[in-house]
Design an enzyme around this catalytic site. Structure first.
Site, PDB file in Angstrom:
ATOM      1  N   GLU A  36       1.040  -1.038  -0.333  1.00  0.00           N
ATOM      2  CA  GLU A  36      -0.165   0.009  -0.058  1.00  0.00           C
ATOM      3  C   GLU A  36       0.665   1.291  -0.037  1.00  0.00           C
ATOM      4  O   GLU A  36       2.330   0.714   0.851  1.00  0.00           O
ATOM      5  CB  GLU A  36      -0.634  -0.367   1.336  1.00  0.00           C
ATOM      6  N   LYS A 189      -5.305   0.117 -39.619  1.00  0.00           N
ATOM      7  CA  LYS A 189      -5.138  -1.309 -39.255  1.00  0.00           C
ATOM      8  C   LYS A 189      -6.605  -1.805 -37.889  1.00  0.00           C
ATOM      9  O   LYS A 189      -7.135  -0.708 -38.283  1.00  0.00           O
ATOM     10  CB  LYS A 189      -4.473  -0.647 -37.553  1.00  0.00           C
ATOM     11  N   ARG A 191      -8.281  -4.271 -35.409  1.00  0.00           N
ATOM     12  CA  ARG A 191      -7.912  -5.210 -34.008  1.00  0.00           C
ATOM     13  C   ARG A 191      -9.114  -6.165 -33.839  1.00  0.00           C
ATOM     14  O   ARG A 191     -10.467  -5.861 -33.381  1.00  0.00           O
ATOM     15  CB  ARG A 191      -7.854  -3.690 -32.879  1.00  0.00           C
ATOM     16  N   ASP A 216       3.187   7.629 -33.334  1.00  0.00           N
ATOM     17  CA  ASP A 216       1.889   6.725 -32.588  1.00  0.00           C
ATOM     18  C   ASP A 216       1.974   7.408 -31.240  1.00  0.00           C
ATOM     19  O   ASP A 216       3.066   8.451 -31.025  1.00  0.00           O
ATOM     20  CB  ASP A 216       1.935   5.872 -32.602  1.00  0.00           C
ATOM     21  N   SER A 220       3.666   0.349 -27.199  1.00  0.00           N
ATOM     22  CA  SER A 220       2.983  -0.415 -25.941  1.00  0.00           C
ATOM     23  C   SER A 220       3.712  -2.079 -26.440  1.00  0.00           C
ATOM     24  O   SER A 220       5.230  -2.349 -25.888  1.00  0.00           O
ATOM     25  CB  SER A 220       1.730  -0.664 -25.384  1.00  0.00           C
ATOM     26  N   THR A 224       2.180  -3.246 -33.611  1.00  0.00           N
ATOM     27  CA  THR A 224       1.486  -2.053 -34.509  1.00  0.00           C
ATOM     28  C   THR A 224       2.694  -0.977 -35.287  1.00  0.00           C
ATOM     29  O   THR A 224       2.867  -1.055 -36.201  1.00  0.00           O
ATOM     30  CB  THR A 224       0.959  -0.673 -33.957  1.00  0.00           C
TER      31      THR A 224
HETATM   32  C1  R5P Z   1      -3.589   2.126 -30.345  1.00  0.00           C
HETATM   33  O1  R5P Z   1      -4.237   2.718 -31.636  1.00  0.00           O
HETATM   34  C2  R5P Z   1      -2.852   3.329 -30.363  1.00  0.00           C
HETATM   35  O2  R5P Z   1      -2.900   4.238 -31.004  1.00  0.00           O
HETATM   36  C3  R5P Z   1      -1.523   2.759 -30.538  1.00  0.00           C
HETATM   37  O3  R5P Z   1      -1.558   2.227 -31.825  1.00  0.00           O
HETATM   38  C4  R5P Z   1      -1.138   1.087 -29.642  1.00  0.00           C
HETATM   39  O4  R5P Z   1      -1.399   1.383 -28.143  1.00  0.00           O
HETATM   40  C5  R5P Z   1       0.229   0.565 -29.629  1.00  0.00           C
HETATM   41  O5  R5P Z   1       0.042  -0.673 -29.279  1.00  0.00           O
HETATM   42  P1  R5P Z   1       0.902  -1.620 -29.683  1.00  0.00           P
HETATM   43  O6  R5P Z   1       2.431  -0.814 -29.590  1.00  0.00           O
HETATM   44  O7  R5P Z   1       0.905  -2.339 -28.564  1.00  0.00           O
HETATM   45  O8  R5P Z   1       1.078  -2.109 -31.101  1.00  0.00           O
END
Ligand code: R5P
Length: 290
Positions: A36, A189, A191, A216, A220, A224
């Site tokens: 915590e 793109k 998803r 972008d 993450s 992408t």
């Molecule tokens: C999602 O649409 C965001 O704009 C980024 O393109 C996304 O979060 C990137 O995530 P990652 O690196 O996992 O592909």
């Protein structure tokens, strides 16, 4: 105005206070053995506009709770107004119901912050700007697209093509293009809402023999950027670079992106990362005074 640099953004908070010539309020914080968080304000905030700077990149739950605790401490100590500056706002990508039974997590999170004492929110490149009008508290998002493009310009890439890996990042690319000036475009793109897997469609873009920078909001997993880089190479781009506002770079994303042929990754300091080369402090300081 007084600034409280939160545990996750101590350096940024200090930088913003310096740019604005305002005092910072020292904060004592610790983590108890069971995980915590504890916070204590060490300065006087009575009748002050208190600005808490606290990013909410991973560990996002801990950082959100710390932000809520600081806001509550400020209000209990008679702060007149509390602004939360959250350079990276966690849970903002779930900004609508995609599948039945889901929540709109950005509304849940901002509702919790409001209940804790936050009066208004300032963030950077929130995933979808249109959601700001549906939050339970006033929210503003500023864009770091121009700052990122300026970085590349100073490095000699002033004639690069700017690419958005999906339509959502097009506004960042349009800002970058005003500075880089050699065309821009975007990819489509998709998803899968059940598996989370993304797929990017190939399309014709005028990038043959060019340097291309992919812009972008977030990197993450890196999936992408890797997919976009492959399409660019197939289209004959000579050099591919990647830029993002929030370099979350989960797991081995940085390594995989570089191995995919991307020459350099550039991010801001919204998240602590080895690629955080662009400071958001001037942008945030300006937004706090306008
Ligand atoms: C999602 O649409 C965001 O704009 C980024 O393109 C996304 O979060 C990137 O995530 P990652 O690196 O996992 O592909």
């Amino acid at each position: 105005m007084k600034i409280v640099p939160g545990p996750a953004s101590r350096q940024s908070g200090e930088q913003i206070a310096k740019l604005l010539h305002v005092e910072t309020v020292p904060l004592v914080f610790k983590i108890f053995p069971d995980g915590e968080s504890y916070v204590r304000l060490e300065g006087n905030v009575r009748d002050e506009h208190v600005v808490i700077v606290q990013t909410t990149s991973p560990p996002q739950e801990r950082r959100l709770i710390q932000l809520a605790l600081i806001a509550d401490a400020a209000k209990r100590n008679q702060a007149a107004k509390v602004t939360a500056v959250v350079p990276y706002l966690a849970y903002a990508r779930q900004d609508r119901i995609f599948l039945p039974g889901e929540t709109i997590s950005i509304q849940t999170i901002t509702g919790m912050l409001k209940a804790a004492g936050v009066d208004e929110l300032l963030t950077v490149n929130v995933h979808q700007e249109k959601v700001l009008s549906k939050l339970p508290l006033p929210g503003k998002s500023v864009s770091a697209g121009a700052l990122l493009a300026e970085y590349f310009k100073t490095k000699g890439y002033e004639k690069a093509f700017a690419l958005a890996p999906d339509e959502n990042a097009l506004h960042i690319v349009e800002q970058a293009k005003r500075i880089l000036g050699d065309g821009c475009g975007y990819l489509e793109k998709h998803r899968d809402r059940y598996t989370g897997k993304v797929s990017t469609e190939k399309k014709t873009l005028a990038v043959q023999d060019k340097t291309v920078i992919i812009f972008d909001d977030i990197i993450s997993s890196g999936g992408t950027i890797i997919q976009a880089a492959k399409i660019l190479r197939d289209l004959g781009a000579t050099t591919v670079l990647a830029a993002c506002v929030h370099p979350l770079l989960a797991a081995d994303a940085e390594k995989r992106i570089l191995e995919s042929g991307v020459q350099e990754i550039v991010g801001t300091d919204s998240v602590e990362s080895p690629v955080g080369k662009v400071s958001l402090a001037p942008l945030i300081a300006d937004a706090l005074t306008h």
